[in-house]
Every structure is written in structure tokens, then in C-alpha cells.
Write a protein that holds these residues in place. Structure first.
Motif, PDB file in Angstrom:
ATOM      1  N   LEU A 130     -65.498 -11.782  -2.690  1.00  0.00           N
ATOM      2  CA  LEU A 130     -65.609 -11.880  -1.234  1.00  0.00           C
ATOM      3  C   LEU A 130     -64.636 -10.958  -0.504  1.00  0.00           C
ATOM      4  CD1 LEU A 130     -65.993 -15.759  -0.809  1.00  0.00           C
ATOM      5  CD2 LEU A 130     -67.793 -14.009  -0.770  1.00  0.00           C
ATOM      6  N   LEU A 131     -63.696 -10.366  -1.224  1.00  0.00           N
ATOM      7  CA  LEU A 131     -62.781  -9.417  -0.599  1.00  0.00           C
ATOM      8  C   LEU A 131     -63.549  -8.201  -0.095  1.00  0.00           C
ATOM      9  CD1 LEU A 131     -59.833  -9.440  -3.159  1.00  0.00           C
ATOM     10  CD2 LEU A 131     -59.709 -10.235  -0.789  1.00  0.00           C
ATOM     11  N   PRO A 132     -63.171  -7.662   1.065  1.00  0.00           N
ATOM     12  CA  PRO A 132     -63.864  -6.466   1.571  1.00  0.00           C
ATOM     13  C   PRO A 132     -63.642  -5.283   0.642  1.00  0.00           C
ATOM     14  CG  PRO A 132     -61.881  -6.899   2.852  1.00  0.00           C
ATOM     15  CD  PRO A 132     -62.080  -8.086   1.957  1.00  0.00           C
ATOM     16  N   LYS A 133     -64.704  -4.597   0.299  1.00  0.00           N
ATOM     17  CA  LYS A 133     -64.609  -3.456  -0.601  1.00  0.00           C
ATOM     18  C   LYS A 133     -64.306  -2.168   0.157  1.00  0.00           C
ATOM     19  CE  LYS A 133     -67.594  -5.528  -4.091  1.00  0.00           C
ATOM     20  NZ  LYS A 133     -67.488  -6.865  -3.472  1.00  0.00           N
ATOM     21  N   GLN A 134     -64.443  -2.221   1.466  1.00  0.00           N
ATOM     22  CA  GLN A 134     -64.113  -1.081   2.307  1.00  0.00           C
ATOM     23  C   GLN A 134     -63.874  -1.582   3.731  1.00  0.00           C
ATOM     24  OE1 GLN A 134     -67.584   1.415   2.047  1.00  0.00           O
ATOM     25  NE2 GLN A 134     -68.762   0.172   3.453  1.00  0.00           N
ATOM     26  N   GLY A 135     -63.261  -0.733   4.533  1.00  0.00           N
ATOM     27  CA  GLY A 135     -63.016  -1.089   5.916  1.00  0.00           C
ATOM     28  C   GLY A 135     -64.112  -0.567   6.823  1.00  0.00           C
ATOM     29  N   PRO A 136     -64.076  -0.953   8.087  1.00  0.00           N
ATOM     30  CA  PRO A 136     -63.025  -1.764   8.695  1.00  0.00           C
ATOM     31  C   PRO A 136     -63.159  -3.235   8.313  1.00  0.00           C
ATOM     32  CG  PRO A 136     -64.721  -1.294  10.306  1.00  0.00           C
ATOM     33  CD  PRO A 136     -65.077  -0.512   9.084  1.00  0.00           C
ATOM     34  N   ALA A 137     -62.024  -3.883   8.118  1.00  0.00           N
ATOM     35  CA  ALA A 137     -61.996  -5.301   7.791  1.00  0.00           C
ATOM     36  C   ALA A 137     -60.595  -5.824   8.077  1.00  0.00           C
ATOM     37  CB  ALA A 137     -62.368  -5.542   6.334  1.00  0.00           C
ATOM     38  N   ILE A 138     -60.503  -7.135   8.246  1.00  0.00           N
ATOM     39  CA  ILE A 138     -59.213  -7.785   8.468  1.00  0.00           C
ATOM     40  C   ILE A 138     -59.061  -8.921   7.473  1.00  0.00           C
ATOM     41  CG2 ILE A 138     -57.751  -9.051  10.094  1.00  0.00           C
ATOM     42  CD1 ILE A 138     -59.375  -7.771  12.372  1.00  0.00           C
ATOM     43  N   LEU A 140     -58.608   0.195  12.492  1.00  0.00           N
ATOM     44  CA  LEU A 140     -59.955  -0.326  12.226  1.00  0.00           C
ATOM     45  C   LEU A 140     -61.006   0.734  12.533  1.00  0.00           C
ATOM     46  CD1 LEU A 140     -59.637  -3.949  13.655  1.00  0.00           C
ATOM     47  CD2 LEU A 140     -59.700  -3.273  11.246  1.00  0.00           C
ATOM     48  N   GLN A 141     -60.796   1.487  13.574  1.00  0.00           N
ATOM     49  CA  GLN A 141     -61.743   2.554  13.916  1.00  0.00           C
ATOM     50  C   GLN A 141     -61.771   3.636  12.842  1.00  0.00           C
ATOM     51  OE1 GLN A 141     -60.266   3.657  17.802  1.00  0.00           O
ATOM     52  NE2 GLN A 141     -61.503   2.126  18.861  1.00  0.00           N
ATOM     53  N   PRO A 167     -66.451 -14.363   4.845  1.00  0.00           N
ATOM     54  CA  PRO A 167     -66.099 -13.570   6.032  1.00  0.00           C
ATOM     55  C   PRO A 167     -66.455 -14.297   7.324  1.00  0.00           C
ATOM     56  CG  PRO A 167     -67.269 -12.237   4.413  1.00  0.00           C
ATOM     57  CD  PRO A 167     -67.390 -13.653   3.955  1.00  0.00           C
ATOM     58  N   LEU A 168     -65.604 -14.146   8.317  1.00  0.00           N
ATOM     59  CA  LEU A 168     -65.821 -14.707   9.646  1.00  0.00           C
ATOM     60  C   LEU A 168     -65.955 -13.565  10.643  1.00  0.00           C
ATOM     61  CD1 LEU A 168     -62.939 -17.346   9.443  1.00  0.00           C
ATOM     62  CD2 LEU A 168     -65.351 -17.721   8.900  1.00  0.00           C
ATOM     63  N   SER A 169     -66.338 -13.905  11.873  1.00  0.00           N
ATOM     64  CA  SER A 169     -66.448 -12.871  12.907  1.00  0.00           C
ATOM     65  C   SER A 169     -66.149 -13.472  14.270  1.00  0.00           C
ATOM     66  CB  SER A 169     -67.846 -12.238  12.891  1.00  0.00           C
ATOM     67  OG  SER A 169     -68.839 -13.227  13.146  1.00  0.00           O
ATOM     68  N   TRP A 170     -65.900 -12.607  15.219  1.00  0.00           N
ATOM     69  CA  TRP A 170     -65.617 -13.030  16.595  1.00  0.00           C
ATOM     70  C   TRP A 170     -66.819 -13.776  17.163  1.00  0.00           C
ATOM     71  CZ3 TRP A 170     -62.204 -14.216  20.001  1.00  0.00           C
ATOM     72  CH2 TRP A 170     -62.498 -14.195  21.371  1.00  0.00           C
ATOM     73  N   GLN A 171     -66.544 -14.891  17.842  1.00  0.00           N
ATOM     74  CA  GLN A 171     -67.623 -15.747  18.344  1.00  0.00           C
ATOM     75  C   GLN A 171     -67.747 -15.735  19.857  1.00  0.00           C
ATOM     76  OE1 GLN A 171     -66.092 -19.360  16.645  1.00  0.00           O
ATOM     77  NE2 GLN A 171     -67.148 -19.058  14.687  1.00  0.00           N
ATOM     78  N   GLY A 172     -66.925 -14.949  20.525  1.00  0.00           N
ATOM     79  CA  GLY A 172     -67.034 -14.856  21.967  1.00  0.00           C
ATOM     80  C   GLY A 172     -66.183 -15.841  22.730  1.00  0.00           C
ATOM     81  N   ASP A 173     -65.520 -16.752  22.027  1.00  0.00           N
ATOM     82  CA  ASP A 173     -64.685 -17.771  22.665  1.00  0.00           C
ATOM     83  C   ASP A 173     -63.394 -17.896  21.889  1.00  0.00           C
ATOM     84  OD1 ASP A 173     -64.133 -20.259  24.329  1.00  0.00           O
ATOM     85  OD2 ASP A 173     -64.230 -21.133  22.325  1.00  0.00           O
ATOM     86  N   ARG A 174     -62.252 -17.666  22.560  1.00  0.00           N
ATOM     87  CA  ARG A 174     -60.979 -17.649  21.848  1.00  0.00           C
ATOM     88  C   ARG A 174     -60.650 -18.995  21.219  1.00  0.00           C
ATOM     89  NH1 ARG A 174     -55.429 -16.277  24.948  1.00  0.00           N
ATOM     90  NH2 ARG A 174     -55.741 -18.403  25.666  1.00  0.00           N
ATOM     91  N   GLU A 175     -60.790 -20.066  21.971  1.00  0.00           N
ATOM     92  CA  GLU A 175     -60.440 -21.382  21.446  1.00  0.00           C
ATOM     93  C   GLU A 175     -61.306 -21.745  20.251  1.00  0.00           C
ATOM     94  OE1 GLU A 175     -60.133 -26.062  22.943  1.00  0.00           O
ATOM     95  OE2 GLU A 175     -60.365 -24.436  24.400  1.00  0.00           O
ATOM     96  N   PRO A 203     -65.342  -6.716  17.573  1.00  0.00           N
ATOM     97  CA  PRO A 203     -66.171  -7.886  17.246  1.00  0.00           C
ATOM     98  C   PRO A 203     -67.047  -7.751  16.007  1.00  0.00           C
ATOM     99  CG  PRO A 203     -67.050  -6.724  19.154  1.00  0.00           C
ATOM    100  CD  PRO A 203     -65.709  -6.118  18.865  1.00  0.00           C
ATOM    101  N   GLU A 204     -67.310  -6.516  15.580  1.00  0.00           N
ATOM    102  CA  GLU A 204     -68.167  -6.321  14.402  1.00  0.00           C
ATOM    103  C   GLU A 204     -67.362  -6.336  13.104  1.00  0.00           C
ATOM    104  OE1 GLU A 204     -71.396  -6.322  14.809  1.00  0.00           O
ATOM    105  OE2 GLU A 204     -71.063  -6.469  16.972  1.00  0.00           O
ATOM    106  N   THR A 205     -66.049  -6.386  13.200  1.00  0.00           N
ATOM    107  CA  THR A 205     -65.202  -6.322  12.013  1.00  0.00           C
ATOM    108  C   THR A 205     -65.146  -7.669  11.305  1.00  0.00           C
ATOM    109  OG1 THR A 205     -63.789  -4.616  12.997  1.00  0.00           O
ATOM    110  CG2 THR A 205     -62.862  -5.890  11.179  1.00  0.00           C
ATOM    111  N   PRO A 206     -65.462  -7.734  10.012  1.00  0.00           N
ATOM    112  CA  PRO A 206     -65.366  -8.997   9.277  1.00  0.00           C
ATOM    113  C   PRO A 206     -63.915  -9.418   9.082  1.00  0.00           C
ATOM    114  CG  PRO A 206     -65.886  -7.205   7.771  1.00  0.00           C
ATOM    115  CD  PRO A 206     -65.955  -6.636   9.160  1.00  0.00           C
TER     116      PRO A 206
END
Length: 213
Positions: A31-39, A112-113, A182-190, A147-150
């Protein structure tokens, strides 16, 4: 030359220390990212945490790994600052920035870019061994801007016992790493912050250890 020094640092110090002296068992490595961009985000209990995560990648990728750390830890010493930023690849983060004085996340966004992999510890500073502190919202601001970064959660167990905060003597202690989905940005900080915390707690349950206090 810098890339060669990075590879030698990993080959001669990081890998013998983490893989031979301590020992590392990694669950769900695929499950580790094999390439970037990733966090990659992880709990933070030891100075060894960054080295353990970097040891998961081949020598050829060491220059693509960019740990993010508070600049006040090392930037006051020129030699240490050079080693941290050029050899380890650390992106220095200024913790306190007043409005209008700059963008503390600019270097991380640029990395990331460029397709690099960031290593972040959302707790901010090292906590007590095997205890999780409250995640700070910096990770949410970064995720919102990319937001597209896993975002891959990793729970690390044992490193806080091998070299806990405030100790200088390394104690050989077998360590376990558990990699989450992997998770991603959901549009809501909380909601996003709650998702990160839930994901980390689920990894502790998967590991079979006690829940975070």
C-alpha cells in the motif's frame, strides 16, 4: 554528488541501523506509494521515525523522499542544516508565521508538484512511546491545496521504545510498521482530520496492540 551522498547515507547508516540493529516488520507494504506525488503520515515517538520510513524505499528513490520537520530543530547550526536539507532531504517548516509574512507550506506544495513523496508527522513533535497526540491541522491545509494527492497512514510501533524522546542510548527493540489504505481530501477540514485519526486507530487495532490513549 549530493545524490551519491544520499545513497551512501542510506546504505551505510540508515539500513544497517533500522534493518539489522533493530529489525523491521512491515505489514501491507504494497500500500506504500510507489511514486509521487504522495504524502505519508505517521505517529511520531522517536528520532528514528523518519529513518525507518525512508528505509522502506530503494536507494534509487532516496532523493524523492522529503521529510517535513520544524526548522527550529536544526536551522541554527549551518552544518546540521546542510546535512538535514541536502542529505536527508528535509523540508524545513516554520511553525509560527504571522499573516503576510510568507507561505509556510510553499516548499511542501512545490515538492508535491515535482512528484516527490512527503513524510509528515501530524502530531508535530515527538510524544510518549506508543501514545498518539492530537493531530495538528497543518496536514489538512496541505491536503486542501493538493486534493488529488494520496495520503497514506502508517502506524509505527516499537521505535518509541528503541529511542524515546529525551534519551540518547539506543535500545535494540524489534519494530512493526502497519500501512493503511490511501486517503484523500474530503472538502471539510474537521471531517478530514477525524478520518485521519480514525484510520490510525484502525491500524492499531489491526496490529493487535492497545488503543491509543
Amino acid at each position: 554528488m549530493t545524490r551519491l551522498l544520499q545513497m551512501l547515507f542510506s546504505l551505510l547508516l540508515v539500513r544497517p541501523l533500522i534493518l539489522l540493529v533493530l529489525g523491521l516488520n512491515v505489514r501491507s507494504r504494497q500500500l506504500l506509494p510507489k511514486q509521487g506525488p504522495a504524502i505519508i503520515i505517521a505517529n511520531h515517538n522517536s528520532h528514528l521515525d523518519t529513518l525507518a520510513l525512508m528505509s522502506l524505499y530503494p536507494l534509487s528513490m532516496q532523493n524523492q523522499l522529503r521529510p517535513v520537520a520544524a526548522m527550529d530543530y536544526f536551522m541554527q547550526n549551518p552544518l546540521l542544516a546542510w546535512f538535514a536539507t541536502r542529505i536527508i532531504g528535509i523540508i524545513p517548516l516554520q511553525r509560527s508565521v504571522k499573516a503576510g509574512e510568507g507561505d509556510p507550506l510553499a516548499s511542501s506544495v512545490e515538492a508535491l508538484q515535482r512528484g516527490e513523496i512527503l513524510i509528515l508527522f501530524p502530531e508535530g513533535s515527538r510524544g510518549k512511546p506508543e501514545q498518539l497526540g492530537t493531530f495538528k491541522s497543518g496536514i489538512a491545509h496541505l491536503a486542501k491545496r493538493s486534493p488529488e494527492t494520496p495520503i497514506i497512514p502508517v502506524y509505527m510501533h516499537g521505535l518509541g521504545m528503541a529511542l524515546p524522546k529525551g534519551e540518547a542510548l539506543l535500545v535494540p527493540f524489534f519494530c512493526d510498521l502497519f500501512v493503511g489504505q490511501p486517503l484523500s481530501w474530503q472538502g471539510d477540514r474537521e471531517g478530514f482530520m477525524q478520518t485521519l485519526t480514525t484510520a490510525m486507530n484502525q491500524l492499531t487495532k489491526q496490529a493487535g496492540f492497545s488503543s491509543w490513549e
